[in-house]
Motif scaffolding. Structure first.
Motif, short mmCIF file in Angstrom:
data_model
loop_
_atom_site.label_atom_id
_atom_site.label_comp_id
_atom_site.label_asym_id
_atom_site.label_seq_id
_atom_site.Cartn_x
_atom_site.Cartn_y
_atom_site.Cartn_z
N ASN A 1 0.82 -1.20 0.00
CA ASN A 1 0.00 0.00 0.00
C ASN A 1 0.85 1.26 0.00
N LEU A 2 0.27 2.32 -0.53
CA LEU A 2 0.89 3.63 -0.45
C LEU A 2 -0.19 4.61 -0.01
N GLN A 3 -0.10 5.04 1.24
CA GLN A 3 -1.04 6.02 1.77
C GLN A 3 -0.49 7.41 1.45
N MET A 4 -1.30 8.20 0.77
CA MET A 4 -0.85 9.52 0.33
C MET A 4 -1.74 10.58 0.95
N ASN A 5 -1.17 11.39 1.80
CA ASN A 5 -1.89 12.47 2.47
C ASN A 5 -1.36 13.82 2.02
N SER A 6 -2.13 14.86 2.30
CA SER A 6 -1.71 16.23 1.96
C SER A 6 -1.26 16.32 0.51
N LEU A 7 -2.05 15.76 -0.37
CA LEU A 7 -1.66 15.70 -1.78
C LEU A 7 -1.57 17.08 -2.40
N LYS A 8 -0.63 17.21 -3.33
CA LYS A 8 -0.38 18.46 -4.02
C LYS A 8 -0.57 18.24 -5.53
N PRO A 9 -0.85 19.29 -6.27
CA PRO A 9 -0.98 19.12 -7.72
C PRO A 9 0.25 18.48 -8.36
N GLU A 10 1.42 18.74 -7.82
CA GLU A 10 2.63 18.16 -8.39
C GLU A 10 2.77 16.66 -8.11
N ASP A 11 1.87 16.10 -7.33
CA ASP A 11 1.84 14.65 -7.14
C ASP A 11 1.08 13.95 -8.26
N THR A 12 0.46 14.71 -9.14
CA THR A 12 -0.28 14.13 -10.26
C THR A 12 0.65 13.31 -11.14
N ALA A 13 0.29 12.03 -11.34
CA ALA A 13 1.13 11.12 -12.11
C ALA A 13 0.43 9.77 -12.20
N VAL A 14 0.99 8.91 -13.02
CA VAL A 14 0.62 7.49 -12.97
C VAL A 14 1.56 6.84 -11.97
N TYR A 15 0.98 6.11 -11.03
CA TYR A 15 1.76 5.48 -9.97
C TYR A 15 1.87 3.98 -10.25
N TYR A 16 3.08 3.47 -10.10
CA TYR A 16 3.38 2.08 -10.38
C TYR A 16 3.97 1.41 -9.14
N CYS A 17 3.55 0.18 -8.87
CA CYS A 17 4.27 -0.60 -7.87
C CYS A 17 5.22 -1.54 -8.60
N ALA A 18 6.28 -1.90 -7.92
CA ALA A 18 7.32 -2.73 -8.49
C ALA A 18 7.84 -3.68 -7.43
N ALA A 19 8.39 -4.81 -7.88
CA ALA A 19 8.89 -5.82 -6.95
C ALA A 19 10.17 -6.45 -7.49
N ARG A 20 11.02 -6.84 -6.55
CA ARG A 20 12.25 -7.53 -6.90
C ARG A 20 12.46 -8.64 -5.89
N MET A 21 12.69 -9.85 -6.38
CA MET A 21 12.92 -10.98 -5.49
C MET A 21 14.26 -10.82 -4.78
N VAL A 22 14.25 -11.12 -3.49
CA VAL A 22 15.49 -11.10 -2.71
C VAL A 22 15.59 -12.39 -1.91
N ALA A 23 16.79 -12.68 -1.41
CA ALA A 23 16.99 -13.88 -0.63
C ALA A 23 16.13 -13.84 0.64
N ASN A 24 15.78 -15.02 1.15
CA ASN A 24 14.88 -15.05 2.30
C ASN A 24 15.51 -14.55 3.58
N TYR A 25 16.83 -14.38 3.59
CA TYR A 25 17.50 -13.83 4.77
C TYR A 25 17.72 -12.32 4.64
N ASP A 26 17.35 -11.78 3.50
CA ASP A 26 17.64 -10.38 3.18
C ASP A 26 16.46 -9.51 3.58
N ASP A 27 16.58 -8.79 4.66
CA ASP A 27 15.54 -7.84 5.04
C ASP A 27 16.11 -6.43 5.16
N THR A 28 17.19 -6.19 4.42
CA THR A 28 17.78 -4.85 4.43
C THR A 28 17.81 -4.20 3.06
N SER A 29 17.70 -5.00 2.00
CA SER A 29 17.83 -4.43 0.65
C SER A 29 16.59 -3.66 0.25
N TYR A 30 16.83 -2.51 -0.36
CA TYR A 30 15.78 -1.74 -0.99
C TYR A 30 16.39 -1.09 -2.22
#
Length: 129
Positions: A80-109
């Motif tokens: 989810n992406l909660q967006m508050n206090s929206l501004k006109p400059e936030d106007t866009a198409v928003y995309y979610c994306a994913a990348r598989m990581v190792a099951n021990y990896d909880d630091t990569s972004y």
């Protein structure tokens, strides 16, 4: 392969809020680190926010810090992406994306488009002034 579908976009007045969702299918979302990007008309796609595999850590572009919150529920295969206090400059198409990581990896972004393997089709967010 994981498939991603965004929803929740729409038209909102400046100062309003929207909550975008990204539902994953085909694979368990908990195997993936996630991000949100946006693309305004005539501009390149830009990074908005990222969240690590378990959701323990989050990262934001400066322009949305304090206004947007990224989260995930791996049990529901949803981000989810909660967006508050929206501004006109936030106007866009928003995309979610994913990348598989190792099951021990909880630091990569990741903040670059090319670092993600899977993308949704996008949802339009329009903020009127």
């Amino acid at each position: 392969q994981v498939q991603l579908v965004e929803s929740g976009g729409g038209l909102v007045q400046a100062g309003g809020s929207l909550r975008l969702s990204c539902v994953a299918s085909g694979r368990t979302l908990g195997w993936y680190t996630m991000g949100w990007f946006r693309q305004a008309p005539g501009k390149e796609r830009e990074f908005v926010a990222a969240i690590t595999r378990s959701g323990a850590s989050t990262y934001y572009v400066d322009s949305v810090k304090g206004r947007f919150t990224i989260s995930r529920d791996n049990a529901k295969n949803t981000g989810n992406l909660q967006m508050n206090s929206l501004k006109p400059e936030d106007t866009a198409v928003y995309y979610c994306a994913a990348r598989m990581v190792a099951n021990y990896d909880d630091t990569s972004y990741y903040t670059k488009e090319y670092e993600y393997d899977h993308w949704g089709q996008g949802t339009q967010v329009t903020v009127s002034s």
